[in-house]
Write a protein that holds these residues in place. Structure first.
Motif, PDB file in Angstrom:
ATOM      1  N   ILE A  86       0.682  -1.305  -0.111  1.00 49.97           N
ATOM      2  CA  ILE A  86      -0.009  -0.024  -0.320  1.00 49.97           C
ATOM      3  C   ILE A  86       0.675   1.116   0.006  1.00 49.97           C
ATOM      4  O   ILE A  86       0.334   2.443  -0.326  1.00 49.97           O
ATOM      5  CB  ILE A  86      -0.936   0.151   1.126  1.00 49.97           C
ATOM      6  CG1 ILE A  86      -1.905  -1.135   1.176  1.00 49.97           C
ATOM      7  CG2 ILE A  86      -1.912   1.339   1.001  1.00 49.97           C
ATOM      8  CD1 ILE A  86      -2.921  -1.344  -0.177  1.00 49.97           C
ATOM      9  N   TYR A 113      -4.619   7.321  -2.047  1.00 52.43           N
ATOM     10  CA  TYR A 113      -5.606   6.433  -1.456  1.00 52.43           C
ATOM     11  C   TYR A 113      -6.043   7.555   0.084  1.00 52.43           C
ATOM     12  O   TYR A 113      -7.079   7.375   0.137  1.00 52.43           O
ATOM     13  CB  TYR A 113      -5.106   5.013  -0.876  1.00 52.43           C
ATOM     14  CG  TYR A 113      -5.146   4.005  -2.092  1.00 52.43           C
ATOM     15  CD1 TYR A 113      -5.366   4.488  -3.282  1.00 52.43           C
ATOM     16  CD2 TYR A 113      -5.184   2.612  -1.509  1.00 52.43           C
ATOM     17  CE1 TYR A 113      -5.253   3.238  -4.261  1.00 52.43           C
ATOM     18  CE2 TYR A 113      -5.231   1.751  -2.222  1.00 52.43           C
ATOM     19  CZ  TYR A 113      -5.376   1.870  -3.813  1.00 52.43           C
ATOM     20  OH  TYR A 113      -5.417   1.008  -4.703  1.00 52.43           O
ATOM     21  N   LYS A 142      -8.613   4.801  -7.107  1.00 56.48           N
ATOM     22  CA  LYS A 142      -9.392   4.758  -5.699  1.00 56.48           C
ATOM     23  C   LYS A 142     -10.780   5.337  -6.040  1.00 56.48           C
ATOM     24  O   LYS A 142     -11.926   4.988  -5.727  1.00 56.48           O
ATOM     25  CB  LYS A 142      -9.001   5.266  -4.680  1.00 56.48           C
ATOM     26  CG  LYS A 142      -9.554   4.914  -3.404  1.00 56.48           C
ATOM     27  CD  LYS A 142      -9.889   3.753  -3.016  1.00 56.48           C
ATOM     28  CE  LYS A 142      -9.034   2.852  -2.581  1.00 56.48           C
ATOM     29  NZ  LYS A 142      -9.379   1.513  -2.106  1.00 56.48           N
ATOM     30  N   ARG A 162      -1.753  -6.694   3.000  1.00 61.73           N
ATOM     31  CA  ARG A 162      -2.193  -5.193   2.240  1.00 61.73           C
ATOM     32  C   ARG A 162      -3.772  -4.878   2.959  1.00 61.73           C
ATOM     33  O   ARG A 162      -3.905  -3.757   3.346  1.00 61.73           O
ATOM     34  CB  ARG A 162      -2.936  -5.789   0.912  1.00 61.73           C
ATOM     35  CG  ARG A 162      -3.198  -4.755  -0.107  1.00 61.73           C
ATOM     36  CD  ARG A 162      -3.765  -5.124  -1.436  1.00 61.73           C
ATOM     37  NE  ARG A 162      -4.052  -3.890  -2.235  1.00 61.73           N
ATOM     38  CZ  ARG A 162      -3.218  -3.427  -3.048  1.00 61.73           C
ATOM     39  NH1 ARG A 162      -2.004  -3.360  -2.796  1.00 61.73           N
ATOM     40  NH2 ARG A 162      -3.767  -1.958  -3.708  1.00 61.73           N
ATOM     41  N   ASP A 217      -3.999  -1.242   4.863  1.00 60.97           N
ATOM     42  CA  ASP A 217      -5.318  -0.338   4.304  1.00 60.97           C
ATOM     43  C   ASP A 217      -6.125   0.172   5.407  1.00 60.97           C
ATOM     44  O   ASP A 217      -6.595   1.143   5.342  1.00 60.97           O
ATOM     45  CB  ASP A 217      -5.910  -1.089   2.967  1.00 60.97           C
ATOM     46  CG  ASP A 217      -6.573  -0.354   2.137  1.00 60.97           C
ATOM     47  OD1 ASP A 217      -6.140   0.955   2.067  1.00 60.97           O
ATOM     48  OD2 ASP A 217      -7.679  -0.491   1.816  1.00 60.97           O
TER      49      ASP A 217
END
Length: 457
Positions: free
Chosen positions: A189, A196, A236, A397, A401
């Motif tokens: 990430i 993001y 995103k 991940r 996140d």
């Protein structure tokens, strides 16, 4: 300061936010902090020389501004670009102090770079530049001292070369850089994190303004830039159902009425590594053959993208002018969040803040988020990478996140809380100012640490 306009602008933003609040009235001691925190703890300037592919010697100025370590090791990116100078690095380092504090992680503020243009240079020459730069920088950094990362001109390739150089010079494999490759200490990430995070922060603004009734779904989103931050912000937004109507570079912008696709973003990502312009990419890549876009040379997207619900400046400093801000408001924009550092000029901020403070309801307001809050996702994930390096583990991940999203939401809530707690009498009935809240919240965290450690007394 008179010869450092970018730094002066960043400094003035903090001063204005603090003075237009009740912070100094409620806690007069904080006034002592401003003159101390505004001076870097250390500025390192050094000569960098290398041999280019023609066998000629080149030389450039390298820098590291170690601004403030009250909250943790110095932390901030390295920028390799011909515009690099002390004013820009001081502005970026000063912003980084408070941005890092807003993540809630233990990181101080710094910035560095090299005044060089990497365009047209081979991988071998870029490797030589990175090794020459790190030969001096390696004397001044370490995992508990100063942990640089990438920035404009310093992507995964350059971070790899810089890490290899540090390891060679210091005979030490350590988490001294973030944004590393997954195969050698990097975090999942991390490449996506700034883009993001900007979108997650914007979603928190949307939730607050609409009481959870709206999302990115169906929203028209104007994005500037076409580098790492813009690419992942766009992906995103697309994932969340939004329509990305623009991207840009230093030579122009592309506009898409129906929305830029994920395939087109992937093509841009592939081509930008080779320093291709958007104009070249639109002409060369098949992803643009079916879903046509309009290329506008020498233009920025803000007054060219048509009706816009959300604007995400993700290119560089001062990329939205006052007139462009007025154009965005006229085009219907309701949410503006900076993926870049200091993306809006003071005139633009005034336009957005006026549209917020004079609104009769949250649905009519323009919500503006300053970069030290809305783009702190990148350094937040760098902090998570440092934590993983310390533990010698790699998180999934999903874990990274989830932590990133939690940090961005907490950051938004702290900005709102500080804005409400320290709102001046004439503004107490207005909707909370995210820009003032971000500056106040970050400043108080850093100031308290400086008092505790005797940096201010």
């Amino acid at each position: 300061m008179a010869t450092e306009p970018e730094f002066q602008q960043a400094y003035q933003e903090i001063v204005t936010a603090l003075q237009d609040s009740t912070l100094f009235e409620k806690h007069p001691k904080y006034q002592k902090v401003l003159p101390v925190v505004s001076i870097p703890e250390r500025i390192i300037q050094f000569r960098v020389t290398w041999e280019n592919d023609k066998g000629e010697q080149e030389v450039a100025s390298g820098y590291r501004v170690q601004y403030n370590s009250a909250k943790g090791p110095y932390k901030g990116g390295l920028r390799f670009h011909p515009s690099v100078n002390l004013s820009i690095l001081k502005f970026l380092g000063f912003e980084q102090i408070f941005k890092n504090a807003l993540t809630g992680l233990d990181m101080g503020g710094a910035k560095g770079g090299l005044c060089v243009d990497l365009k047209g240079r081979s991988d071998n020459e870029i490797r030589r530049i990175c090794y020459a730069f790190m030969k001096e920088l390696s004397r001044h950094i370490g995992q508990d001292t100063d942990v640089p990362a990438g920035d404009i001109g310093v992507g995964g390739r350059e971070v790899g070369f810089l890490f290899g150089a540090f390891k060679s010079y210091r005979n030490s494999w350590e988490g001294v850089l973030t944004g590393k490759g997954l195969n050698w200490g990097g975090s999942l990430i991390r490449p996506e994190a700034t883009g993001y995070g900007c979108v997650y922060f914007t979603q928190a603004m949307i939730d607050y303004a609409t009481k959870g009734k709206e999302s990115f779904a169906g929203k028209r989103v104007a994005i500037s830039g076409s580098g790492n931050v813009a690419q992942f912000a766009a992906l995103k937004v697309i994932e969340l159902g939004g329509v990305v109507v623009s991207l840009s570079d230093s030579q122009g912008c592309i506009i898409s009425e129906n929305g830029i696709t994920a395939e087109q973003v992937a093509a841009i990502a592939e081509a930008k590594i080779k320093f291709q312009s958007l104009e070249q990419i639109v002409g060369d890549y098949s992803a643009f053959a079916e879903n046509k876009v309009k290329y506008l040379a020498g233009a920025r997207p803000w007054v060219n993208a048509g009706p816009v619900d959300i604007a995400l400046p993700c290119a560089t400093q001062n990329e939205v002018s006052g007139d462009e801000a007025k154009g965005l408001v006229a085009a219907g924009v309701k949410f503006v969040a900076e993926g870049s550092n200091m993306g809006c000029t003071p005139d633009a901020i005034h336009v957005f803040e006026t549209a917020r403070s004079t609104a009769k309801s949250s649905s009519e307001a323009v919500w503006y988020a300053v970069g030290k809050a809305s783009n702190c996702g990148g350094v937040a994930c760098s902090g998570l990478e440092m934590a993983q390096n310390s533990q010698r583990v790699r998180w999934t991940r999903e874990t990274v996140d989830k932590e990133l999203k939690k940090i961005m939401i907490n950051c938004f809530n702290e900005c709102v809380g500080a804005a409400q707690e320290y709102s001046s009498e004439e503004n107490k009935n207005a909707l909370p100012s995210i820009v003032k809240g971000a500056n106040i919240a970050g400043f108080v965290k850093v100031a308290d640490a400086m008092f505790d450690q005797g940096d201010v007394f």
